[in-house]
Scaffold this motif. Structure first.
Motif, PDB file in Angstrom:
ATOM      1  N   HIS A   1       0.822  -1.212   0.000  1.00 44.52           N
ATOM      2  CA  HIS A   1       0.000   0.000   0.000  1.00 44.52           C
ATOM      3  C   HIS A   1       0.854   1.260   0.000  1.00 44.52           C
ATOM      4  CE1 HIS A   1      -1.935   3.173   2.463  1.00 44.52           C
ATOM      5  NE2 HIS A   1      -2.931   2.936   1.652  1.00 44.52           N
ATOM      6  N   ASP A   2       1.932   1.266   0.816  1.00 45.24           N
ATOM      7  CA  ASP A   2       2.736   2.477   0.953  1.00 45.24           C
ATOM      8  C   ASP A   2       3.377   2.856  -0.378  1.00 45.24           C
ATOM      9  OD1 ASP A   2       2.010   2.154   3.522  1.00 45.24           O
ATOM     10  OD2 ASP A   2       3.903   1.318   4.194  1.00 45.24           O
ATOM     11  N   TYR A   3       3.964   1.859  -1.050  1.00 48.22           N
ATOM     12  CA  TYR A   3       4.638   2.158  -2.309  1.00 48.22           C
ATOM     13  C   TYR A   3       3.631   2.569  -3.382  1.00 48.22           C
ATOM     14  CZ  TYR A   3       8.926   0.337  -0.411  1.00 48.22           C
ATOM     15  OH  TYR A   3      10.035   0.156   0.354  1.00 48.22           O
ATOM     16  N   LEU A   4       2.486   1.889  -3.409  1.00 51.54           N
ATOM     17  CA  LEU A   4       1.483   2.239  -4.418  1.00 51.54           C
ATOM     18  C   LEU A   4       0.993   3.665  -4.208  1.00 51.54           C
ATOM     19  CD1 LEU A   4      -0.660  -0.963  -4.901  1.00 51.54           C
ATOM     20  CD2 LEU A   4       1.396  -0.233  -6.039  1.00 51.54           C
ATOM     21  N   ALA A   5       0.888   4.093  -2.920  1.00 53.87           N
ATOM     22  CA  ALA A   5       0.426   5.457  -2.662  1.00 53.87           C
ATOM     23  C   ALA A   5       1.431   6.461  -3.210  1.00 53.87           C
ATOM     24  CB  ALA A   5       0.217   5.655  -1.159  1.00 53.87           C
ATOM     25  N   VAL A   6       2.727   6.213  -2.989  1.00 54.60           N
ATOM     26  CA  VAL A   6       3.731   7.155  -3.498  1.00 54.60           C
ATOM     27  C   VAL A   6       3.694   7.188  -5.024  1.00 54.60           C
ATOM     28  CG1 VAL A   6       6.176   7.680  -3.598  1.00 54.60           C
ATOM     29  CG2 VAL A   6       5.192   6.883  -1.499  1.00 54.60           C
ATOM     30  N   GLY A   7       3.561   5.995  -5.639  1.00 53.17           N
ATOM     31  CA  GLY A   7       3.486   5.961  -7.098  1.00 53.17           C
ATOM     32  C   GLY A   7       2.279   6.730  -7.610  1.00 53.17           C
ATOM     33  N   ALA A   8       1.137   6.586  -6.920  1.00 58.62           N
ATOM     34  CA  ALA A   8      -0.072   7.291  -7.351  1.00 58.62           C
ATOM     35  C   ALA A   8       0.117   8.790  -7.253  1.00 58.62           C
ATOM     36  CB  ALA A   8      -1.256   6.851  -6.490  1.00 58.62           C
ATOM     37  N   ILE A   9       0.776   9.245  -6.176  1.00 56.09           N
ATOM     38  CA  ILE A   9       0.943  10.698  -6.011  1.00 56.09           C
ATOM     39  C   ILE A   9       1.869  11.250  -7.092  1.00 56.09           C
ATOM     40  CG2 ILE A   9       1.852  12.466  -4.467  1.00 56.09           C
ATOM     41  CD1 ILE A   9       0.859  10.768  -2.160  1.00 56.09           C
ATOM     42  N   LEU A  10       2.951  10.507  -7.383  1.00 54.03           N
ATOM     43  CA  LEU A  10       3.857  10.966  -8.449  1.00 54.03           C
ATOM     44  C   LEU A  10       3.115  11.050  -9.780  1.00 54.03           C
ATOM     45  CD1 LEU A  10       7.340   9.298  -8.031  1.00 54.03           C
ATOM     46  CD2 LEU A  10       6.721  11.677  -7.830  1.00 54.03           C
ATOM     47  N   PHE A  11       2.296  10.033 -10.054  1.00 56.99           N
ATOM     48  CA  PHE A  11       1.549  10.022 -11.312  1.00 56.99           C
ATOM     49  C   PHE A  11       0.616  11.227 -11.390  1.00 56.99           C
ATOM     50  CE2 PHE A  11      -1.768   8.685 -14.176  1.00 56.99           C
ATOM     51  CZ  PHE A  11      -1.058   8.076 -15.184  1.00 56.99           C
ATOM     52  N   GLY A  12      -0.100  11.492 -10.274  1.00 58.19           N
ATOM     53  CA  GLY A  12      -1.044  12.608 -10.269  1.00 58.19           C
ATOM     54  C   GLY A  12      -0.346  13.945 -10.444  1.00 58.19           C
ATOM     55  N   LEU A  13       0.787  14.124  -9.745  1.00 59.98           N
ATOM     56  CA  LEU A  13       1.518  15.385  -9.882  1.00 59.98           C
ATOM     57  C   LEU A  13       1.985  15.572 -11.325  1.00 59.98           C
ATOM     58  CD1 LEU A  13       3.728  15.634  -6.672  1.00 59.98           C
ATOM     59  CD2 LEU A  13       1.867  17.090  -7.347  1.00 59.98           C
ATOM     60  N   GLY A  14       2.472  14.476 -11.921  1.00 59.59           N
ATOM     61  CA  GLY A  14       2.916  14.575 -13.309  1.00 59.59           C
ATOM     62  C   GLY A  14       1.764  14.960 -14.220  1.00 59.59           C
ATOM     63  N   MET A  15       0.565  14.412 -13.928  1.00 57.71           N
ATOM     64  CA  MET A  15      -0.573  14.741 -14.788  1.00 57.71           C
ATOM     65  C   MET A  15      -0.924  16.222 -14.664  1.00 57.71           C
ATOM     66  SD  MET A  15      -4.338  13.122 -14.896  1.00 57.71           S
ATOM     67  CE  MET A  15      -5.002  14.336 -13.805  1.00 57.71           C
ATOM     68  N   VAL A  16      -0.932  16.733 -13.414  1.00 58.94           N
ATOM     69  CA  VAL A  16      -1.240  18.164 -13.240  1.00 58.94           C
ATOM     70  C   VAL A  16      -0.224  19.013 -13.994  1.00 58.94           C
ATOM     71  CG1 VAL A  16      -1.417  20.002 -11.564  1.00 58.94           C
ATOM     72  CG2 VAL A  16      -2.362  17.798 -11.037  1.00 58.94           C
ATOM     73  N   GLY A  17       1.057  18.625 -13.900  1.00 59.92           N
ATOM     74  CA  GLY A  17       2.079  19.397 -14.594  1.00 59.92           C
ATOM     75  C   GLY A  17       1.883  19.369 -16.098  1.00 59.92           C
ATOM     76  N   PHE A  18       1.533  18.189 -16.620  1.00 60.56           N
ATOM     77  CA  PHE A  18       1.351  18.090 -18.067  1.00 60.56           C
ATOM     78  C   PHE A  18       0.165  18.936 -18.521  1.00 60.56           C
ATOM     79  CE2 PHE A  18       0.038  16.120 -22.016  1.00 60.56           C
ATOM     80  CZ  PHE A  18       1.252  16.001 -22.660  1.00 60.56           C
ATOM     81  N   LEU A  19      -0.894  18.980 -17.690  1.00 63.07           N
ATOM     82  CA  LEU A  19      -2.078  19.731 -18.093  1.00 63.07           C
ATOM     83  C   LEU A  19      -1.882  21.228 -17.929  1.00 63.07           C
ATOM     84  CD1 LEU A  19      -4.944  17.576 -16.607  1.00 63.07           C
ATOM     85  CD2 LEU A  19      -4.279  17.789 -18.975  1.00 63.07           C
ATOM     86  N   ALA A  20      -1.171  21.646 -16.873  1.00 64.44           N
ATOM     87  CA  ALA A  20      -1.201  23.068 -16.524  1.00 64.44           C
ATOM     88  C   ALA A  20      -0.027  23.849 -17.090  1.00 64.44           C
ATOM     89  CB  ALA A  20      -1.239  23.223 -15.006  1.00 64.44           C
ATOM     90  N   ARG A  21       1.150  23.248 -17.140  1.00 67.14           N
ATOM     91  CA  ARG A  21       2.301  24.051 -17.563  1.00 67.14           C
ATOM     92  C   ARG A  21       2.272  24.277 -19.070  1.00 67.14           C
ATOM     93  NH1 ARG A  21       6.149  25.245 -13.743  1.00 67.14           N
ATOM     94  NH2 ARG A  21       6.752  26.690 -15.385  1.00 67.14           N
ATOM     95  N   ARG A  22       2.870  25.394 -19.500  1.00 67.67           N
ATOM     96  CA  ARG A  22       2.818  25.726 -20.924  1.00 67.67           C
ATOM     97  C   ARG A  22       4.159  25.622 -21.609  1.00 67.67           C
ATOM     98  NH1 ARG A  22      -0.772  30.994 -21.271  1.00 67.67           N
ATOM     99  NH2 ARG A  22       0.778  31.406 -22.848  1.00 67.67           N
ATOM    100  N   ASN A  23       5.215  25.393 -20.841  1.00 65.35           N
ATOM    101  CA  ASN A  23       6.527  25.237 -21.452  1.00 65.35           C
ATOM    102  C   ASN A  23       6.667  23.799 -21.950  1.00 65.35           C
ATOM    103  OD1 ASN A  23       9.332  24.754 -21.774  1.00 65.35           O
ATOM    104  ND2 ASN A  23       9.721  26.588 -20.571  1.00 65.35           N
ATOM    105  N   LEU A  24       7.042  23.632 -23.209  1.00 63.95           N
ATOM    106  CA  LEU A  24       7.108  22.284 -23.791  1.00 63.95           C
ATOM    107  C   LEU A  24       8.070  21.393 -23.022  1.00 63.95           C
ATOM    108  CD1 LEU A  24       7.091  23.104 -27.569  1.00 63.95           C
ATOM    109  CD2 LEU A  24       5.526  21.595 -26.407  1.00 63.95           C
ATOM    110  N   ILE A  25       9.200  21.953 -22.562  1.00 61.63           N
ATOM    111  CA  ILE A  25      10.194  21.124 -21.883  1.00 61.63           C
ATOM    112  C   ILE A  25       9.655  20.655 -20.532  1.00 61.63           C
ATOM    113  CG2 ILE A  25      12.452  21.223 -20.796  1.00 61.63           C
ATOM    114  CD1 ILE A  25      13.451  22.746 -23.137  1.00 61.63           C
ATOM    115  N   ILE A  26       8.929  21.551 -19.834  1.00 62.14           N
ATOM    116  CA  ILE A  26       8.396  21.137 -18.525  1.00 62.14           C
ATOM    117  C   ILE A  26       7.275  20.126 -18.714  1.00 62.14           C
ATOM    118  CG2 ILE A  26       7.251  21.981 -16.463  1.00 62.14           C
ATOM    119  CD1 ILE A  26       8.906  24.413 -16.601  1.00 62.14           C
ATOM    120  N   MET A  27       6.494  20.254 -19.806  1.00 59.67           N
ATOM    121  CA  MET A  27       5.481  19.230 -20.079  1.00 59.67           C
ATOM    122  C   MET A  27       6.140  17.875 -20.281  1.00 59.67           C
ATOM    123  SD  MET A  27       2.950  21.285 -22.602  1.00 59.67           S
ATOM    124  CE  MET A  27       1.851  19.938 -22.942  1.00 59.67           C
ATOM    125  N   PHE A  28       7.260  17.866 -20.998  1.00 60.03           N
ATOM    126  CA  PHE A  28       7.996  16.626 -21.232  1.00 60.03           C
ATOM    127  C   PHE A  28       8.496  16.040 -19.914  1.00 60.03           C
ATOM    128  CE2 PHE A  28      12.540  15.450 -21.635  1.00 60.03           C
ATOM    129  CZ  PHE A  28      12.365  14.184 -22.127  1.00 60.03           C
TER     130      PHE A  28
END
Lengths: 349, 146
Positions: free
Chosen positions: B7-34
């Motif tokens: 459970h602990d590891y899956l929670a950390v993986g889920a949070i990383l995934f979610g943060l990455g998704m927010v970054g991909f959706l919100a940031r406008r710099n192509l390099i930061i989206m990557f």
């Protein structure tokens, strides 16, 4: 196990998972404040809220007591990874964002080490070190020519984006909380441990009564059967026989034997607790013995100590065709990158 | 004293995934989206490794190796595309490509003006030390020697 997530309905069902939803909500507001915006960004508030969300998540995982070195390392690495992830979102300067991403990769590699995957740790560092260096080159080459660009100071729909992230993370954490609900077995283990530490026969008898309450008829006053006993019986199969034997030992006033028995039961319970939510491998799957470690004392597969050797045998026995395809994919990708990025004369575009 | 669970590891993986998704959706710099997309891949890799650890076989780790391969290909192609897009527009802003949207979608305009850029800090100046020597008018005799 096949109960719908919110079977008990609406807000009451959600309230059961407030412990998972609260840090996610705090993180949502924090990330929203941290995202670069032309107006209305509050980095200080965002940092505070994000820190609070991180601490709450840590507490959510730490509820199960006990401090082991593994646990401390896990919290250190995962906190670093999540803080680095937040900084990738929040940094206005792409160079700083790339540095924060390096922090995320390094802390994830630490977690790989904790998960007994040293080869993956090395491979990730090698691959991403190259990727990050190239990204740096790109940032310096492209983005730093005219100072901070306006695109870096704004976000696209920051509220909707953080809301989507909150819904995703909240739903994932709720599902995890439900699947890995260890409250049943934790309560049982606590009581078993109390018997194992009993000072006298009378003390043991009283603690034993507490255990019996778990299994009593729910209609009886004083019964504590709010916990799904069937689930516990599934995890520790021989509980019934053990309880009968324990009653016998209690009547014989044989305290040392009783304590030894409950210590063993406690160990088995800890083992069972680890297996909550873990799917057992399908015996019919055509996996070679290479990818399965040798059996441990409990009859389950343990990871082999020779990680690299085992991984190599797995790749070239179970995954021979996929690894050839991966090689072809790399070749095609490198050709494609050259074809896309090469400078061509204007007429050929 | 309970050890770490899946459970602990899956929670950390889920949070990383979610943060990455927010970054991909919100940031406008192509390099930061990557970079955000790579962060989502890191979350998934953590999940797969944790499953390998707790199921006691190496298949999860083998999957992470394939994931690394795909991530490397993605990095190569993505950076090549970013380079090409930059050559066209001389900017990394992804919103400059919004003419690719559907016909009935409203354009995404920046309404809020940016806050004025802060004044560049003045260069540091050394405080003058010592006395300025008295410049005596050279006499005609000395000047004649030179």
């Amino acid at each position: 196990m096949d109960v719908a997530l919110f079977a008990d309905g609406g807000a009451a069902g959600l309230a059961r998972y407030w412990l998972a939803l609260l840090p996610a909500a705090l993180g949502f507001v924090g990330v929203y404040c941290l995202l670069p915006q032309a107006k209305g960004g509050r980095p200080m508030l965002g940092t505070l809220l994000g820190g609070a969300a991180l601490a709450l998540t840590g507490w959510l995982l730490l509820r199960h007591d006990g401090i082991l070195p593994e646990r401390i390392l896990f919290y250190a690495f995962s906190a670093l990874a999540i803080v680095g992830g937040g900084m990738v979102l929040a940094q206005r300067n792409p160079v700083h964002a790339a540095l924060s991403f390096a922090l995320v990769v390094l802390s994830t590699c630490g977690l790989f080490l904790l998960l007994a995957a040293p080869f993956l740790m090395a491979a990730t560092i090698i691959v991403y070190a190259g990727a990050i260096v190239v990204t740096f080159l790109f940032v310096i080459m492209l983005a730093q020519q005219a100072g901070l660009a306006s695109a870096d100071q704004r976000s696209r729909e920051p509220f909707l984006a953080s809301l989507a992230g909150y819904i995703l993370i909240g739903a994932l954490l709720c599902v995890l909380e439900k699947t890995f609900d260890a409250r049943t077995i934790d309560a049982a283990l606590e009581r078993i441990d109390a018997v194992a530490r009993a000072e006298s026969v009378d003390d043991a008898r009283r603690q034993f009564g507490e255990i019996r309450k778990l299994f009593d008829d729910p209609q009886k006053p004083g019964s504590d059967r709010t916990l799904p006993v069937d689930e516990m019986k599934r995890l520790i199969p021989q509980t019934d026989q053990d309880l009968l034997e324990a009653e016998f030992l209690l009547n014989a006033r044989d305290l040392p034997k009783l304590k030894a028995m409950f210590r063993k039961l406690h160990q088995q319970g800890l083992q069972a607790r680890l297996s909550i939510g873990v799917l057992t491998a399908d015996e019919k799957q055509p996996a070679t013995p290479f990818s399965q470690g040798p059996l441990d004392a409990a009859g389950r597969h343990a990871l082999p100590a020779q990680n690299v050797a085992g991984l190599g045998r797995t790749l070239f026995a179970d995954y021979l065709l996929p690894i050839e395809l991966a090689g072809i994919l790399l070749l095609v990708a490198s050709i494609g990158a050259i074809a896309i990025a090469a400078r061509r004369p204007e007429g050929l575009r | 004293m309970s050890p770490l669970t899946l459970h602990d590891y899956l929670a950390v993986g889920a949070i990383l995934f979610g943060l990455g998704m927010v970054g991909f959706l919100a940031r406008r710099n192509l390099i930061i989206m990557f970079l955000s997309a790579e962060m989502m891949l890191q979350g998934v890799a953590l999940n797969l490794t944790a499953f390998a650890r707790y199921r006691g076989n190496l298949q999860g780790q083998a999957f992470v190796l394939f994931l690394l391969t795909v991530a490397a290909c993605e990095a190569a192609i993505a950076l090549a595309l970013i380079l090409m897009l930059f050559r066209r527009n001389r900017s990394l802003d992804v919103s400059l490509w919004q003419e690719l949207r559907e016909d009935d979608q409203p354009p995404n305009l920046d309404e809020e003006p940016l806050p004025p850029a802060p004044e560049p800090e003045p260069l540091p100046q050394l405080t003058p030390a010592g006395h300025e020597p008295v410049h005596a008018e050279p006499s005609h005799e000395e000047a004649s020697h030179v």
